[in-house]
Design a protein around this motif. Structure first.
Motif, mmCIF file in Angstrom:
data_model
loop_
_atom_site.group_PDB
_atom_site.id
_atom_site.type_symbol
_atom_site.label_atom_id
_atom_site.label_comp_id
_atom_site.label_asym_id
_atom_site.label_seq_id
_atom_site.Cartn_x
_atom_site.Cartn_y
_atom_site.Cartn_z
ATOM 1 N N LYS A 103 22.137 -8.013 4.918
ATOM 2 C CA LYS A 103 23.078 -7.352 5.831
ATOM 3 C C LYS A 103 23.473 -5.964 5.307
ATOM 4 C CE LYS A 103 25.019 -11.877 6.786
ATOM 5 N NZ LYS A 103 26.021 -12.788 6.227
ATOM 6 N N GLN A 104 23.172 -5.699 4.036
ATOM 7 C CA GLN A 104 23.581 -4.410 3.465
ATOM 8 C C GLN A 104 22.704 -3.284 4.041
ATOM 9 O OE1 GLN A 104 23.494 -4.881 -0.835
ATOM 10 N NE2 GLN A 104 25.050 -6.503 -0.795
ATOM 11 N N ALA A 105 23.322 -2.120 4.231
ATOM 12 C CA ALA A 105 22.656 -1.020 4.942
ATOM 13 C C ALA A 105 21.385 -0.541 4.244
ATOM 14 C CB ALA A 105 23.633 0.135 5.095
ATOM 15 N N TRP A 106 21.396 -0.533 2.903
ATOM 16 C CA TRP A 106 20.271 0.052 2.165
ATOM 17 C C TRP A 106 18.949 -0.647 2.468
ATOM 18 C CZ3 TRP A 106 17.155 -2.718 -1.087
ATOM 19 C CH2 TRP A 106 17.634 -3.942 -1.546
ATOM 20 N N VAL A 107 19.019 -1.939 2.798
ATOM 21 C CA VAL A 107 17.798 -2.716 3.032
ATOM 22 C C VAL A 107 16.971 -2.074 4.144
ATOM 23 C CG1 VAL A 107 16.916 -4.964 3.788
ATOM 24 C CG2 VAL A 107 18.851 -4.849 2.212
ATOM 25 N N HIS A 108 17.645 -1.543 5.142
ATOM 26 C CA HIS A 108 16.921 -0.964 6.269
ATOM 27 C C HIS A 108 16.695 0.537 6.084
ATOM 28 C CE1 HIS A 108 17.458 -4.867 7.990
ATOM 29 N NE2 HIS A 108 18.740 -4.798 7.643
ATOM 30 N N GLN A 109 17.465 1.110 5.160
ATOM 31 C CA GLN A 109 17.286 2.549 4.903
ATOM 32 C C GLN A 109 16.093 2.819 3.987
ATOM 33 O OE1 GLN A 109 21.191 3.407 3.468
ATOM 34 N NE2 GLN A 109 22.075 3.546 5.519
ATOM 35 N N GLN A 110 15.773 1.859 3.115
ATOM 36 C CA GLN A 110 14.605 2.042 2.238
ATOM 37 C C GLN A 110 13.375 1.581 3.017
ATOM 38 O OE1 GLN A 110 14.873 0.355 -1.677
ATOM 39 N NE2 GLN A 110 16.675 1.547 -2.236
ATOM 40 N N GLN A 111 12.601 2.553 3.471
ATOM 41 C CA GLN A 111 11.474 2.252 4.363
ATOM 42 C C GLN A 111 10.541 1.144 3.848
ATOM 43 O OE1 GLN A 111 8.067 3.368 3.627
ATOM 44 N NE2 GLN A 111 7.366 2.203 5.403
ATOM 45 N N PRO A 112 10.086 1.191 2.557
ATOM 46 C CA PRO A 112 9.146 0.142 2.131
ATOM 47 C C PRO A 112 9.768 -1.257 2.179
ATOM 48 C CG PRO A 112 9.154 1.982 0.591
ATOM 49 C CD PRO A 112 10.315 2.188 1.494
ATOM 50 N N VAL A 165 -3.975 12.684 7.767
ATOM 51 C CA VAL A 165 -4.192 11.228 7.670
ATOM 52 C C VAL A 165 -2.836 10.521 7.629
ATOM 53 C CG1 VAL A 165 -5.076 9.411 6.133
ATOM 54 C CG2 VAL A 165 -6.388 11.510 6.462
ATOM 55 N N THR A 166 -2.738 9.400 8.335
ATOM 56 C CA THR A 166 -1.523 8.580 8.237
ATOM 57 C C THR A 166 -1.832 7.362 7.382
ATOM 58 O OG1 THR A 166 -2.145 7.437 10.259
ATOM 59 C CG2 THR A 166 -0.579 9.267 10.497
ATOM 60 N N CYS A 167 -0.786 6.731 6.889
ATOM 61 C CA CYS A 167 -0.980 5.576 6.006
ATOM 62 C C CYS A 167 -1.746 4.490 6.777
ATOM 63 C CB CYS A 167 0.380 5.062 5.542
ATOM 64 S SG CYS A 167 0.314 4.174 3.997
ATOM 65 N N VAL A 177 5.439 6.546 1.733
ATOM 66 C CA VAL A 177 5.415 5.415 2.667
ATOM 67 C C VAL A 177 4.879 4.194 1.922
ATOM 68 C CG1 VAL A 177 4.292 4.458 4.720
ATOM 69 C CG2 VAL A 177 5.132 6.802 4.762
ATOM 70 N N GLY A 178 5.555 3.067 2.097
ATOM 71 C CA GLY A 178 5.083 1.811 1.522
ATOM 72 C C GLY A 178 4.885 0.811 2.652
ATOM 73 N N LEU A 232 0.872 -1.178 0.000
ATOM 74 C CA LEU A 232 0.000 0.000 0.000
ATOM 75 C C LEU A 232 0.907 1.224 0.000
ATOM 76 C CD1 LEU A 232 -2.715 1.505 0.322
ATOM 77 C CD2 LEU A 232 -2.468 1.227 2.786
ATOM 78 N N TRP A 233 0.839 1.985 -1.092
ATOM 79 C CA TRP A 233 1.672 3.180 -1.222
ATOM 80 C C TRP A 233 0.889 4.416 -0.773
ATOM 81 C CZ3 TRP A 233 6.672 2.532 -2.098
ATOM 82 C CH2 TRP A 233 7.103 1.383 -2.750
#
Lengths: 446, 322
Positions: free
Chosen positions: A368-377, A176-178, A301-302, A164-165
């Motif tokens: 383990k790569q940082a981007w996985v947790h930095q990209q919120q969706p 409104v929040t997602c 937000v995703g 849900l985007w």
């Protein structure tokens, strides 16, 4: 004549002496041998990408790296438009000229397997450097697509869960929040709509691909635990699903643009990316275009599909869609194609690809790569999939007719939106087609 | 004597006829295989590009041939045709829509094309530019035409938005999403592309009308309508018959514009027979049934063309009234 033969013999002898380095030294001879061997073994494999265009630059980056690491292999890239993937693959298979290796959407895999066009990758995978690195949540559904449920006709490189985007440029001013529940979603979609200003709370997919998304959403809302019941009938034939469909189609023109009936993927995403729509249900794959259109990560937000009213707080979702790589039987360079596949599934290439597309990586080490947790969706979907509070329902991607059933239901969904048939009629025909395909599958495998 | 002479004359005639046959037979013998060799490239081309594809479609129309259900493939007899004629409402609805589409498009294109051709046949300033502008849409591909019209019909950014702003259309009105307006929305887009075809053909034929005929009609006191009805129209007869026949076939087989503009929707509202064939064969992988549907389209067009040419007496004398 004899003179020419004599000259030819001398020339060949001189040439071979020069090539092998006779008279220069044993080491040089050995190097020259290797060079000749490389030249003779150099092969070109053809790779078809199932989303040519937006994802072409990613492969243009990865292929030269592979070619440097494997000097004997050249990769010819062919980008296939994502709107006609199966059509192009079918034609190539039936015409006897498929590529060596291709990216294949999980939804099309069974139709290609049914044509006996792919090789088993079990042995390649078991003996490879990447063995054990592919996430079981993506590997097992891929395996389940094969007729015996064990053969790996392809390996997943990415997971594409329903998402849900929410465009915060629209949601924030309305306070409104997602939404995290379906009830909140229906309320918020209407609340966000201001048709006079051309602002809509939601964009609905009415045309091609509508059924694929609706199945994800029906499962989520109704909290279904399995796609088919033990008696072979689909669980979609349920009053809860019908209730969802009635509420959902009720949003058309109330919280959406009238033009949504013609929305396929491109139109829907374009509508969302026009910054005039608050929410969109689509998979993770549209992350890159969404984030650019809304003006950065802070405005997007995703989230996983909301929790349904029957789930008691538990999130039910359809198992993520799959993106896979398969090697074709007709390929004369299967070993080289496997080398390329192994490279693409390695942590480096798999991480690079998924980071840029914004999808779930298939290689465990990428997590383990940082981007996985930095990209919120990506982080939110990964967290949901690994949560004990989430139930993921496997889709019947093993049915060769599954894609066709969904395609046939798309125009009928338009008829629901335009009031020509009722949601119950639409659901009946969908369930009937699914039951029939499942029955054919079950009896065909007895 | 008289009888003998008659018999002799008869024998002479017989021998003369035999003598006359002899050189012809010899001529045929001398030619031998040469004519066949000369014709063979054409025969090979027709076999490769017409007979084989048509033969394949006929063959597959009698087969169950679904590439994702290979275990069900095999000889189907007449079952594909039986399903099509007796159990498939979409076949009939798509055929009905195809007929409506062809008649509407061809009639409107002919009338508008004729009017434009008559205007462009007159001498006026900027005639060259006007002709180029009128003919330009014919050079635009179907997919590009769709893109242009999709933009025009877009409720947020298209012309409808401007009409809404001045109160001539409801806010957010989507022509292609409404079952009451989608047909005319598609017809208008195809008219834009198809009218120049008629205009070109008719203008070319108009220019071949001898000026003396028009002048003679003027001298006889004919007004514009009389000139058109009794001088110009009879002269255009064969051009109109041929162009309408061609356009009927093309519009019947129209796929590019409708596929990209409406994809046969909303629902199956604008699904023509060729679009339905594509859906069955490509989306559903059901090539056997798709082949049977194709044969139906082929038969309809073949019979229609024969009847149309016969009834219209294509190629007959223009028959000016004296």
């Amino acid at each position: 004549m004899n003179r020419y033969v004599g000259r030819l013999a001398v020339g060949l002898a001189a040439g071979s002496m020069a090539a092998t380095g006779i008279g220069v030294g044993a080491a040089s001879a050995s190097n020259a041998h290797r060079a000749v061997a490389h030249r003779t073994q150099s092969v070109t494999i053809t790779f078809w990408d199932d989303n040519g265009g937006p994802r072409t630059p990613l492969y243009e980056h990865l292929i030269p790296i592979f070619e440097r690491q494997n000097p004997g292999i050249k990769v010819k890239y062919v980008g296939i438009p994502d709107t006609s993937v199966l059509e192009k693959y079918d034609t190539a298979i039936q015409g006897g000229s498929p590529p060596d290796i291709a990216a294949i959407p999980g939804g099309d895999l069974s139709a290609i397997i049914a044509q006996n066009a792919l090789i088993s990758l079990n042995k390649y995978y078991q003996n490879s450097k990447i063995y054990g690195q592919i996430l079981p949540t993506l590997l097992k559904p891929t395996q389940a697509i094969s007729p015996n449920g064990k053969t790996l006709y392809a390996l997943p490189f990415s997971g594409v869960p329903a998402t849900l985007w929410c465009n915060l440029n629209i949601l924030r001013p309305a306070g409104v929040t997602c939404p995290t529940t379906w009830n909140a979603f229906f309320t918020d979609a209407v609340k966000l709509t201001n048709a006079n200003k051309g602002i809509y709370g939601f964009t609905m997919r009415g045309a091609a691909g509508a059924t694929t998304q609706l199945i994800d959403e029906m499962i989520s809302y109704a909290g279904l635990e399995r796609f088919f019941q033990p008696n072979g009938k689909t669980s979609l034939q349920s009053p809860r699903v019908l209730q969802f469909l009635q509420k959902f189609v009720g949003l058309y023109k109330k919280a959406t643009s009238a033009a949504d009936v013609d929305n396929s993927y491109l139109q829907m995403v374009a509508e969302f990316d026009s910054n005039k729509v608050g929410m969109m249900l689509h998979n993770l794959g549209s992350y890159a275009s969404n984030v650019a259109a809304v003006g950065g990560k802070q405005n997007l937000v995703g989230e996983p599909d909301p929790a349904g009213p029957f789930n008691h707080g538990r999130v039910t979702m359809a198992a993520p869609g799959l993106d896979t790589y398969g090697i074709f039987k007709a390929s004369k360079h299967q070993a080289q194609a496997w080398k390329f596949e192994q490279f693409l599934l390695g942590a480096e290439a798999n991480g690079y690809w998924n980071k840029n597309v914004g999808q779930l990586p298939a290689n465990k080490n990428v997590l383990k790569q940082a981007w996985v947790h930095q990209q919120q969706p990506v982080g939110a979907l990964l967290a949901a999939l690994s949560s004990k509070n989430t139930y993921a329902v496997s889709l019947p991607n093993y049915l060769p007719q599954y894609g066709a059933i969904q395609n046939n239901s798309d125009p009928l969904w338009q008829e629901v939106m335009t009031g020509q048939i009722t949601p119950a009629q639409w659901l009946d025909q969908l369930c009937s087609a699914l039951d029939q395909a499942q029955s054919l599958w079950t009896h065909g495998h007895k | 004597m008289g009888v003998t002479q008659t018999m002799l004359e008869a024998e002479q005639r017989v021998s003369l006829r035999a003598g006359a046959r002899e050189p012809a037979r010899r001529r045929r013998k001398r030619k031998g295989w040469v004519p066949y060799v000369m014709l063979s490239p054409l025969v090979v081309l027709i076999a490769a590009f017409v007979a084989y594809p048509v033969g394949s479609v006929v063959y597959y129309s009698f087969q169950n041939y679904n590439i994702v259900e290979p275990f069900l493939n095999g000889f189907a007899g007449w079952s594909n045709y039986s399903t099509m004629l007796r159990h498939d409402p979409l076949f009939w609805s798509s055929l009905l829509f195809t007929g409506k589409w062809v008649v509407t498009e061809v009639v409107l294109q002919l009338i508008l094309g004729m009017i434009l051709a008559l205007i462009m046949n007159e001498a006026f300033r900027w005639r060259g530019f006007t002709r180029a502008a009128v003919f330009a849409p014919w050079a635009v591909s179907g997919v590009l035409t769709t893109t242009i019209w999709l933009l025009l019909y877009d409720p947020q950014a298209g012309i409808v938005n401007y009409l809404s702003n001045i109160g001539l259309a409801p806010r957010g009105f989507a022509i292609l999403a409404d079952t009451h307006t989608v047909f005319w929305g598609a017809v208008l887009a195809e008219l834009w592309r198809g009218v120049p075809f008629f205009a070109i053909i008719i203008l070319a034929d108009l220019q071949s009308i001898p000026r003396e005929l028009i002048e003679a009609a003027n001298c006889d006191g004919a007004n514009a309508w009389t000139r058109f009805r009794w001088v110009i129209l009879p002269h255009l007869r064969d051009a109109v018959i041929l162009s309408t026949l061609l356009r009927c076939v093309w519009e019947f087989n129209n796929v590019d514009l409708l596929f990209t503009l409406t994809n046969g929707g909303p629902g199956t509202e604008t699904t023509t027979l060729p679009l339905y064939v594509a859906r069955q064969a490509i989306d559903n992988h059901n090539f056997g049934y798709g082949a049977a549907l194709t044969m139906a389209g082929f038969a309809i067009l073949f019979v229609f063309s024969m009847i149309y040419l016969k009834l219209s007496k294509f190629g007959a004398s223009t028959g000016y009234r004296t």
